[in-house]
Design an enzyme around this catalytic site. Sequence first.
Site, PDB file in Angstrom:
ATOM      1  N   ARG A 131       0.855  -1.192   0.000  1.00 20.87           N
ATOM      2  CA  ARG A 131       0.000   0.000   0.000  1.00 20.87           C
ATOM      3  C   ARG A 131       0.888   1.237   0.000  1.00 20.87           C
ATOM      4  O   ARG A 131       1.699   1.422   0.906  1.00 20.87           O
ATOM      5  CB  ARG A 131      -0.898  -0.014   1.247  1.00 20.87           C
ATOM      6  CG  ARG A 131      -1.665   1.262   1.442  1.00 20.87           C
ATOM      7  CD  ARG A 131      -2.573   1.261   2.680  1.00 20.87           C
ATOM      8  NE  ARG A 131      -3.034   2.627   2.876  1.00 20.87           N
ATOM      9  CZ  ARG A 131      -2.866   3.354   3.968  1.00 20.87           C
ATOM     10  NH1 ARG A 131      -2.284   2.829   5.045  1.00 20.87           N
ATOM     11  NH2 ARG A 131      -3.291   4.596   4.020  1.00 20.87           N
ATOM     12  N   HIS A 136      -2.631  11.052   1.332  1.00 20.66           N
ATOM     13  CA  HIS A 136      -2.015  10.805   2.635  1.00 20.66           C
ATOM     14  C   HIS A 136      -1.367  12.121   3.083  1.00 20.66           C
ATOM     15  O   HIS A 136      -0.144  12.207   3.249  1.00 20.66           O
ATOM     16  CB  HIS A 136      -1.016   9.649   2.550  1.00 20.66           C
ATOM     17  CG  HIS A 136      -0.728   8.979   3.866  1.00 20.66           C
ATOM     18  ND1 HIS A 136      -0.870   7.621   4.078  1.00 20.66           N
ATOM     19  CD2 HIS A 136      -0.307   9.477   5.042  1.00 20.66           C
ATOM     20  CE1 HIS A 136      -0.517   7.329   5.335  1.00 20.66           C
ATOM     21  NE2 HIS A 136      -0.170   8.444   5.940  1.00 20.66           N
ATOM     22  N   GLU A 195      -6.831   8.476   6.998  1.00 25.40           N
ATOM     23  CA  GLU A 195      -7.033   9.074   8.321  1.00 25.40           C
ATOM     24  C   GLU A 195      -7.497  10.526   8.265  1.00 25.40           C
ATOM     25  O   GLU A 195      -6.766  11.441   8.684  1.00 25.40           O
ATOM     26  CB  GLU A 195      -5.738   8.946   9.146  1.00 25.40           C
ATOM     27  CG  GLU A 195      -5.284   7.512   9.306  1.00 25.40           C
ATOM     28  CD  GLU A 195      -4.108   7.344  10.271  1.00 25.40           C
ATOM     29  OE1 GLU A 195      -3.581   8.363  10.773  1.00 25.40           O
ATOM     30  OE2 GLU A 195      -3.739   6.194  10.552  1.00 25.40           O
ATOM     31  N   ASN A 210      -6.754   1.522  10.424  1.00 24.24           N
ATOM     32  CA  ASN A 210      -5.406   1.786  10.931  1.00 24.24           C
ATOM     33  C   ASN A 210      -5.481   1.762  12.455  1.00 24.24           C
ATOM     34  O   ASN A 210      -6.174   2.598  13.045  1.00 24.24           O
ATOM     35  CB  ASN A 210      -4.908   3.148  10.457  1.00 24.24           C
ATOM     36  CG  ASN A 210      -4.741   3.203   8.939  1.00 24.24           C
ATOM     37  OD1 ASN A 210      -4.962   2.223   8.233  1.00 24.24           O
ATOM     38  ND2 ASN A 210      -4.345   4.362   8.444  1.00 24.24           N
ATOM     39  N   TYR A 232      -3.491   1.613  16.188  1.00 29.57           N
ATOM     40  CA  TYR A 232      -2.243   1.748  16.954  1.00 29.57           C
ATOM     41  C   TYR A 232      -2.414   1.603  18.458  1.00 29.57           C
ATOM     42  O   TYR A 232      -1.495   1.208  19.158  1.00 29.57           O
ATOM     43  CB  TYR A 232      -1.580   3.106  16.648  1.00 29.57           C
ATOM     44  CG  TYR A 232      -1.011   3.139  15.256  1.00 29.57           C
ATOM     45  CD1 TYR A 232       0.250   2.610  14.980  1.00 29.57           C
ATOM     46  CD2 TYR A 232      -1.745   3.663  14.200  1.00 29.57           C
ATOM     47  CE1 TYR A 232       0.772   2.619  13.695  1.00 29.57           C
ATOM     48  CE2 TYR A 232      -1.231   3.674  12.903  1.00 29.57           C
ATOM     49  CZ  TYR A 232       0.030   3.150  12.663  1.00 29.57           C
ATOM     50  OH  TYR A 232       0.538   3.149  11.389  1.00 29.57           O
ATOM     51  N   GLU A 286      -2.929  -0.367   8.496  1.00 29.75           N
ATOM     52  CA  GLU A 286      -1.733   0.100   9.201  1.00 29.75           C
ATOM     53  C   GLU A 286      -1.745  -0.472  10.606  1.00 29.75           C
ATOM     54  O   GLU A 286      -2.771  -0.432  11.295  1.00 29.75           O
ATOM     55  CB  GLU A 286      -1.681   1.637   9.328  1.00 29.75           C
ATOM     56  CG  GLU A 286      -1.261   2.363   8.085  1.00 29.75           C
ATOM     57  CD  GLU A 286      -1.120   3.868   8.298  1.00 29.75           C
ATOM     58  OE1 GLU A 286      -0.749   4.297   9.420  1.00 29.75           O
ATOM     59  OE2 GLU A 286      -1.395   4.595   7.339  1.00 29.75           O
TER      60      GLU A 286
HETATM   61  C1  FCB Z   1      -0.533   6.994  11.072  1.00 31.15           C
HETATM   62  C2  FCB Z   1      -0.179   7.569   9.715  1.00 31.15           C
HETATM   63  C3  FCB Z   1       1.122   7.091   9.156  1.00 31.15           C
HETATM   64  C4  FCB Z   1       2.185   6.953  10.229  1.00 31.15           C
HETATM   65  C5  FCB Z   1       1.664   6.177  11.400  1.00 31.15           C
HETATM   66  C6  FCB Z   1       2.667   5.967  12.490  1.00 31.15           C
HETATM   67  O1  FCB Z   1      -1.377   7.845  11.737  1.00 31.15           O
HETATM   68  O2  FCB Z   1      -1.187   7.245   8.780  1.00 31.15           O
HETATM   69  O3  FCB Z   1       1.505   7.957   8.120  1.00 31.15           O
HETATM   70  O4  FCB Z   1       2.629   8.200  10.583  1.00 31.15           O
HETATM   71  O5  FCB Z   1       0.538   6.808  11.941  1.00 31.15           O
END
Ligand code: FCB
Length: 462
Positions: free
Chosen positions: A78, A122, A167, A295, A297, A365
């Site tokens: 991607r 992006h 995002e 995405n 985290y 992500e």
């Molecule tokens: C996300 C972004 C990506 C990268 C990661 C760590 O929010 O999409 O570009 O910075 O975090």
Amino acid sequence: MTGETLFPAGFVWGAATSAYQIEGAAAQGGRGPSIWDTFARVPGRVAGGHTGEVAADHYHRYRQDTALMADLGLGAYRFSVAWPRVQPEGRGPVNPQGLDFYRRLADSLLEHGIEPWVTLYHWDLPQALQDRGGWASRETAGRFADYAAAVYGALRDRVANWTTLNEPWCAAFLGHAAGIHAPGVQDPATAVRAAHHLLVAHGQATRAMRAIDAGPRLGINLNLDPVTPASDGPADADAARRIDGVYNRLFLDPLFRGSYPADVLVDLGGLGGLEEAGDDDLAAIAAPLDLLGVNYYRRWVVAARPEWPRLGGPPSPWVAAGDVEFVASDRPRTDLGWEIDPSGLDELLLRLHTEYPSLPLYVTENGAAFDDVPDAQGLVPDQARIRFLDGHLRAAHRAIQGGVDLRGYFVWSLLDNFEWAEGYAMRFGIVYVDFPTQRRTPKDSARWYREAIARGGLNGSP
Ligand code: FCB
């Protein structure tokens, strides 16, 4: 006892990057400046005064990088297209050299049997459009649809999977409320307006792309996180409802239910921005999609702080929520300070499956920043990243076992890169980049990922 944790046949094993973070060649090939070029040049905005001018020099080294991906056995890659490379002014004629670069990149991937996945935006808005109002202006949505149609027309024969925006929460609220991302605006009402215009841009682009060719699959990438109240009390529960509202549901509901959530409209009342959303906008935003890119985290744990001002406090991405505290736990953290919580991923995926059903999901992500250092043998032993990825892939597997239609996983990121306001200090890659020489060294996590891909899953029982 060993056993294996295997994913369904056809599961997509990928890695992700984005244009400004890796390409470099900021003033080459006819590329125009983006809001990130401008923002990074302002002293104090990016750690170390770093910029994306050279980044990982992927623009010149893409062939080496696709060969590296092939060596890892990646099924999909991607990447994002830089709008200012394709349309230096953000509108008007396309720059053929720009489109050519992405054609060559897609061809190189296809030669290696790697599926290209394209994200159209992006965060690198052409500066010329920012000068005309950027995402605060509704006009930008129309410009995005034109740009999306141009790229789609040129690459649809090679690319079967497309996402419009990466995002939009970050673009809107980090960029226009907290001001820690480009364009660095600090105004909550502008941020809400930008969020709506980003969604309209997504909707108009989707319509334009479908009109050209209904074949390829279209979607969007959202950053989504579970929000958990710090206690059982009603005030903390309400704080969690509000943060979930401005972070997750503000985007999910218009996209997949055709309206902004009523409670969020009330919470944001007074800021304006969403009221202008007519039926046409909402219908465009809710155009059916083929996939949702998730995405993930971290998880947020929140508590109510009624003694803090709801509005008017220091700049923050959490608009109209200055009276909410983000509570730290004792979970281990990445180098960015993000708490590591794989259980948030299956919780999130199960929620999407239950509350927004019939959507094929992809984790587009997931990854972690650690301070990786090559050792004397030239290896990069990144055990912490391996543990992170292993834990999150197990969570993804649990979600599938629980009935979620999860079809793939993209690690963030293939390469160490320009981590926005953090510059190059935060290394997310499974491949180490020595920026002075641009030498690439697969970290231990890359070898580990290659084995997982070859096995179709993880070592050890679920
Ligand atoms: C996300 C972004 C990506 C990268 C990661 C760590 O929010 O999409 O570009 O910075 O975090």
